[in-house]
Design a protein around this motif. Structure first.
Motif, PDB file in Angstrom:
ATOM      1  N   LEU A   5      55.741  69.556  69.422  1.00 52.02           N
ATOM      2  CA  LEU A   5      54.490  70.297  69.521  1.00 52.02           C
ATOM      3  C   LEU A   5      53.994  70.352  70.959  1.00 52.02           C
ATOM      4  N   CYS A   6      53.097  71.306  71.237  1.00 53.02           N
ATOM      5  CA  CYS A   6      52.516  71.398  72.568  1.00 53.02           C
ATOM      6  C   CYS A   6      51.610  70.192  72.830  1.00 53.02           C
ATOM      7  N   SER A   7      51.255  69.985  74.086  1.00 55.18           N
ATOM      8  CA  SER A   7      50.452  68.815  74.440  1.00 55.18           C
ATOM      9  C   SER A   7      49.108  68.806  73.731  1.00 55.18           C
ATOM     10  N   ASP A   8      48.510  69.985  73.562  1.00 54.18           N
ATOM     11  CA  ASP A   8      47.225  70.044  72.869  1.00 54.18           C
ATOM     12  C   ASP A   8      47.367  69.598  71.421  1.00 54.18           C
ATOM     13  N   CYS A   9      48.420  70.054  70.753  1.00 59.75           N
ATOM     14  CA  CYS A   9      48.601  69.699  69.349  1.00 59.75           C
ATOM     15  C   CYS A   9      48.956  68.222  69.174  1.00 59.75           C
ATOM     16  N   ARG A  10      49.636  67.641  70.150  1.00 56.46           N
ATOM     17  CA  ARG A  10      49.906  66.200  70.072  1.00 56.46           C
ATOM     18  C   ARG A  10      48.599  65.412  70.112  1.00 56.46           C
ATOM     19  N   THR A  11      47.651  65.897  70.887  1.00 58.12           N
ATOM     20  CA  THR A  11      46.327  65.263  70.925  1.00 58.12           C
ATOM     21  C   THR A  11      45.571  65.522  69.638  1.00 58.12           C
ATOM     22  N   ARG A  12      45.660  66.750  69.146  1.00 61.16           N
ATOM     23  CA  ARG A  12      44.961  67.106  67.913  1.00 61.16           C
ATOM     24  C   ARG A  12      45.459  66.301  66.719  1.00 61.16           C
ATOM     25  N   LEU A  13      46.708  65.898  66.746  1.00 60.76           N
ATOM     26  CA  LEU A  13      47.291  65.168  65.625  1.00 60.76           C
ATOM     27  C   LEU A  13      46.505  63.899  65.319  1.00 60.76           C
ATOM     28  N   THR A  14      45.937  63.282  66.342  1.00 59.17           N
ATOM     29  CA  THR A  14      45.149  62.065  66.129  1.00 59.17           C
ATOM     30  C   THR A  14      43.651  62.351  66.075  1.00 59.17           C
ATOM     31  N   GLN A  15      43.215  63.413  66.762  1.00 62.56           N
ATOM     32  CA  GLN A  15      41.778  63.678  66.831  1.00 62.56           C
ATOM     33  C   GLN A  15      41.296  64.640  65.749  1.00 62.56           C
ATOM     34  N   ASN A  16      42.004  65.738  65.572  1.00 61.34           N
ATOM     35  CA  ASN A  16      41.592  66.754  64.597  1.00 61.34           C
ATOM     36  C   ASN A  16      42.804  67.565  64.172  1.00 61.34           C
ATOM     37  N   PRO A  17      43.627  67.023  63.264  1.00 64.25           N
ATOM     38  CA  PRO A  17      44.890  67.686  62.895  1.00 64.25           C
ATOM     39  C   PRO A  17      44.704  69.075  62.285  1.00 64.25           C
ATOM     40  N   LEU A  18      43.524  69.348  61.729  1.00 62.75           N
ATOM     41  CA  LEU A  18      43.289  70.677  61.168  1.00 62.75           C
ATOM     42  C   LEU A  18      43.412  71.758  62.225  1.00 62.75           C
ATOM     43  N   ARG A  19      43.078  71.429  63.467  1.00 61.90           N
ATOM     44  CA  ARG A  19      43.115  72.401  64.550  1.00 61.90           C
ATOM     45  C   ARG A  19      44.545  72.805  64.913  1.00 61.90           C
ATOM     46  N   ILE A  20      45.532  72.026  64.495  1.00 67.08           N
ATOM     47  CA  ILE A  20      46.932  72.385  64.765  1.00 67.08           C
ATOM     48  C   ILE A  20      47.259  73.723  64.101  1.00 67.08           C
ATOM     49  N   LEU A  21      46.689  73.955  62.941  1.00 59.06           N
ATOM     50  CA  LEU A  21      46.965  75.193  62.204  1.00 59.06           C
ATOM     51  C   LEU A  21      46.461  76.422  62.941  1.00 59.06           C
ATOM     52  N   ASP A  22      45.565  76.228  63.908  1.00 58.85           N
ATOM     53  CA  ASP A  22      44.968  77.340  64.648  1.00 58.85           C
ATOM     54  C   ASP A  22      45.612  77.520  66.027  1.00 58.85           C
ATOM     55  N   CYS A  23      46.680  76.757  66.289  1.00 62.57           N
ATOM     56  CA  CYS A  23      47.309  76.796  67.614  1.00 62.57           C
ATOM     57  C   CYS A  23      48.122  78.075  67.798  1.00 62.57           C
ATOM     58  N   LYS A  24      47.920  78.714  68.941  1.00 66.35           N
ATOM     59  CA  LYS A  24      48.664  79.947  69.242  1.00 66.35           C
ATOM     60  C   LYS A  24      50.056  79.630  69.809  1.00 66.35           C
ATOM     61  N   LYS A  25      50.184  78.521  70.538  1.00 68.21           N
ATOM     62  CA  LYS A  25      51.474  78.168  71.149  1.00 68.21           C
ATOM     63  C   LYS A  25      52.510  77.773  70.103  1.00 68.21           C
ATOM     64  N   ASP A  26      52.074  76.998  69.119  1.00 72.62           N
ATOM     65  CA  ASP A  26      53.011  76.491  68.114  1.00 72.62           C
ATOM     66  C   ASP A  26      53.011  77.325  66.834  1.00 72.62           C
ATOM     67  N   ASN A  27      52.493  78.513  66.922  1.00 68.91           N
ATOM     68  CA  ASN A  27      52.335  79.350  65.732  1.00 68.91           C
ATOM     69  C   ASN A  27      53.657  79.622  65.015  1.00 68.91           C
ATOM     70  N   ASP A  28      54.755  79.734  65.795  1.00 67.22           N
ATOM     71  CA  ASP A  28      56.056  80.057  65.200  1.00 67.22           C
ATOM     72  C   ASP A  28      56.895  78.827  64.871  1.00 67.22           C
ATOM     73  N   HIS A  29      56.352  77.640  65.064  1.00 75.61           N
ATOM     74  CA  HIS A  29      57.115  76.434  64.741  1.00 75.61           C
ATOM     75  C   HIS A  29      57.348  76.368  63.229  1.00 75.61           C
ATOM     76  N   PRO A  30      58.573  76.032  62.787  1.00 77.74           N
ATOM     77  CA  PRO A  30      58.870  75.986  61.345  1.00 77.74           C
ATOM     78  C   PRO A  30      57.918  75.090  60.560  1.00 77.74           C
ATOM     79  N   ALA A  31      57.422  74.031  61.183  1.00 77.72           N
ATOM     80  CA  ALA A  31      56.524  73.114  60.474  1.00 77.72           C
ATOM     81  C   ALA A  31      55.205  73.783  60.109  1.00 77.72           C
ATOM     82  N   MET A  32      54.834  74.816  60.871  1.00 80.40           N
ATOM     83  CA  MET A  32      53.595  75.535  60.564  1.00 80.40           C
ATOM     84  C   MET A  32      53.699  76.239  59.212  1.00 80.40           C
TER      85      MET A  32
END
Length: 429
Positions: A191-218
């Motif tokens: 994941l991007c650096s922002d999403c790695r931070t979000r994973l511990t702070q606010n994982p819901l925000r990962i779903l709104d990430c534009k950089k990782d939008n095409d990652h299979p895990a999404m």
């Protein structure tokens, strides 16, 4: 030294200001019908209002706020969004004690966000928003959404899409949060650096990430709708049923999370589907925030609201080729001939304006022909011609520019004559 407007800001010139005024007046009338009252909050707040209200883990707080220290060493922030300041005011002024609940408020406010300027995204932006606090009834959720849709409908927009979701109550959110942590942790290093931070702070925000939008895990991420408890499911069903009763079409998008920490239960966005509108399609967004008042030192208070960018609204009107009716015509233009007429026109213009009549005159010492040309440029409905002979007879020559007809009107009757003409009535001499 640059003498241009700062990057990410824009001037609203007089020819465009009339469009803004029409849009704002339309919105104010809609708010009146929905019994929402205006509130105005300061341009800046103590930084803690946004840190606690919006959330430390949000992009707004971490990357976009204009924060500074005043001379007393206090940290202040230019307003980046409207809900936290309104709720702060609600708490400070103890509006929760008002006999009439919910308290229904609206605002027009300038917001400031330090982000990369692009079409429809500015560093200084104008926003209309509403907040309804003091009711946990899903009917008020539907009413707030209906108000937002009414703004767009009444201004003539048709290429719209309403997307809704439920984030659930606190229990539902916690269960979904843990499911997201479990799902994305094995992919953390991808994941991007922002999403790695979000994973511990606010994982819901990962779903709104534009950089990782095409990652299979999404695509396989657990949906919040699968973690709603019975109460949250029932609440969401009621909101949807109310929208259906009002004839409002919507789509349910389980990945709609919104960008602020304070949302729970209902979340929604309204998007433009107009051809050529641009890549950023969101026009308005909002949702329920049943914990924000407590975060800002108040009692437990349910609330729901939305924010609507006015620049983006005007862009949508342009994209759908909707002309905003703006009366650019001038009521009257005074043409004077001679020094004495010049003096009398000053007093006459003053009298007309105090009677509610719009009037302008020459301030460049132009000849008569040039004054008539100025009246044409201003699109004056009537030209009032005053010279020495008219002053002697205490009359004035009134020319209706649309028809070319002229009448001599006694000066003492001019106000009544023009008021009748401009109101569309028949004036009998």
């Amino acid at each position: 030294m640059s003498m241009k407007a700062p990057r990410g800001t824009a001037d609203v010139l007089p020819e465009d200001a009339a469009k803004w005024q029409f849009v704002e007046n339309t919105i104010k009338d809609i708010c009146r019908r929905y019994h929402f009252n205006e509130i105005r909050t300061p341009l800046f707040e103590h930084t803690e209002v946004f840190q606690r209200g919006v959330g430390d883990a949000t992009d707004i707080v971490q990357k976009e706020m204009y924060t500074f220290e005043d001379r007393g060493g206090r940290s202040l922030t230019l307003r980046p969004e409207g809900t936290a300041p309104v709720v702060r005011s609600y708490v400070e002024h103890k509006m929760h004690g008002n006999a009439s609940q919910p308290v229904k408020l609206y605002y027009f406010a300038e917001m400031f966000r330090y982000e990369r300027p692009q079409k429809g995204r500015m560093r200084q932006l104008n926003q209309f928003g509403v907040e309804a606090m003091g009711s946990a009834d899903p009917a008020i959720d539907a009413e707030v959404i209906d108000l937002a849709m009414s703004v767009y409908r009444e201004l003539g927009l048709t290429s719209l899409k309403l997307v809704i979701n439920s984030l659930g109550d606190q229990e539902s959110r916690e269960n979904h949060r843990q499911a997201l942590v479990d799902h994305f942790t094995p992919h953390k290093d991808e994941l991007c650096s922002d999403c790695r931070t979000r994973l511990t702070q606010n994982p819901l925000r990962i779903l709104d990430c534009k950089k990782d939008n095409d990652h299979p895990a999404m695509k396989t991420a657990p949906s919040v709708l699968g973690y709603l408890n019975e109460a949250s499911t029932l609440y969401f069903e009621k909101v949807k049923n109310y929208l259906t009763l009002m004839g409002i079409d919507y789509e349910v998008d389980p990945n709609l999370v919104r960008g602020l920490d304070y949302y729970n239960h209902t979340a929604f966005e309204i998007m433009s589907e107009a051809e050529g509108f641009g890549a950023i399609t969101t026009l308005a967004g909002g949702g329920r925030y049943n914990g924000l008042a407590e975060e800002l030192g108040g009692p437990a208070t349910p609330g729901i609201g939305f924010g609507m960018g006015l620049e983006r609204l005007l862009m949508a009107l342009d994209a759908e080729h909707i002309d905003i009716p703006a009366d650019k015509d001038l009521d009257c233009f005074l043409v004077t001939v001679g020094d004495e007429a010049e003096k009398v026109s000053v007093q006459l213009a003053h009298e007309l304006r105090n009677s509610g009549i719009q009037v302008d005159r020459d301030y460049q010492g132009r000849k008569t022909k040039a004054q008539f040309k100025a009246a044409d440029r201003y699109q004056a409905k009537y030209v009032l011609v005053l010279g020495e002979s008219e002053i002697e007879q205490q009359i004035i020559n009134v020319k209706e520019m649309k028809t070319g007809t002229q009448e001599e009107i006694p000066l003492v009757k001019l106000v009544d004559y023009l008021q009748g003409k401009l109101s569309g009535g028949n004036v009998n001499e």
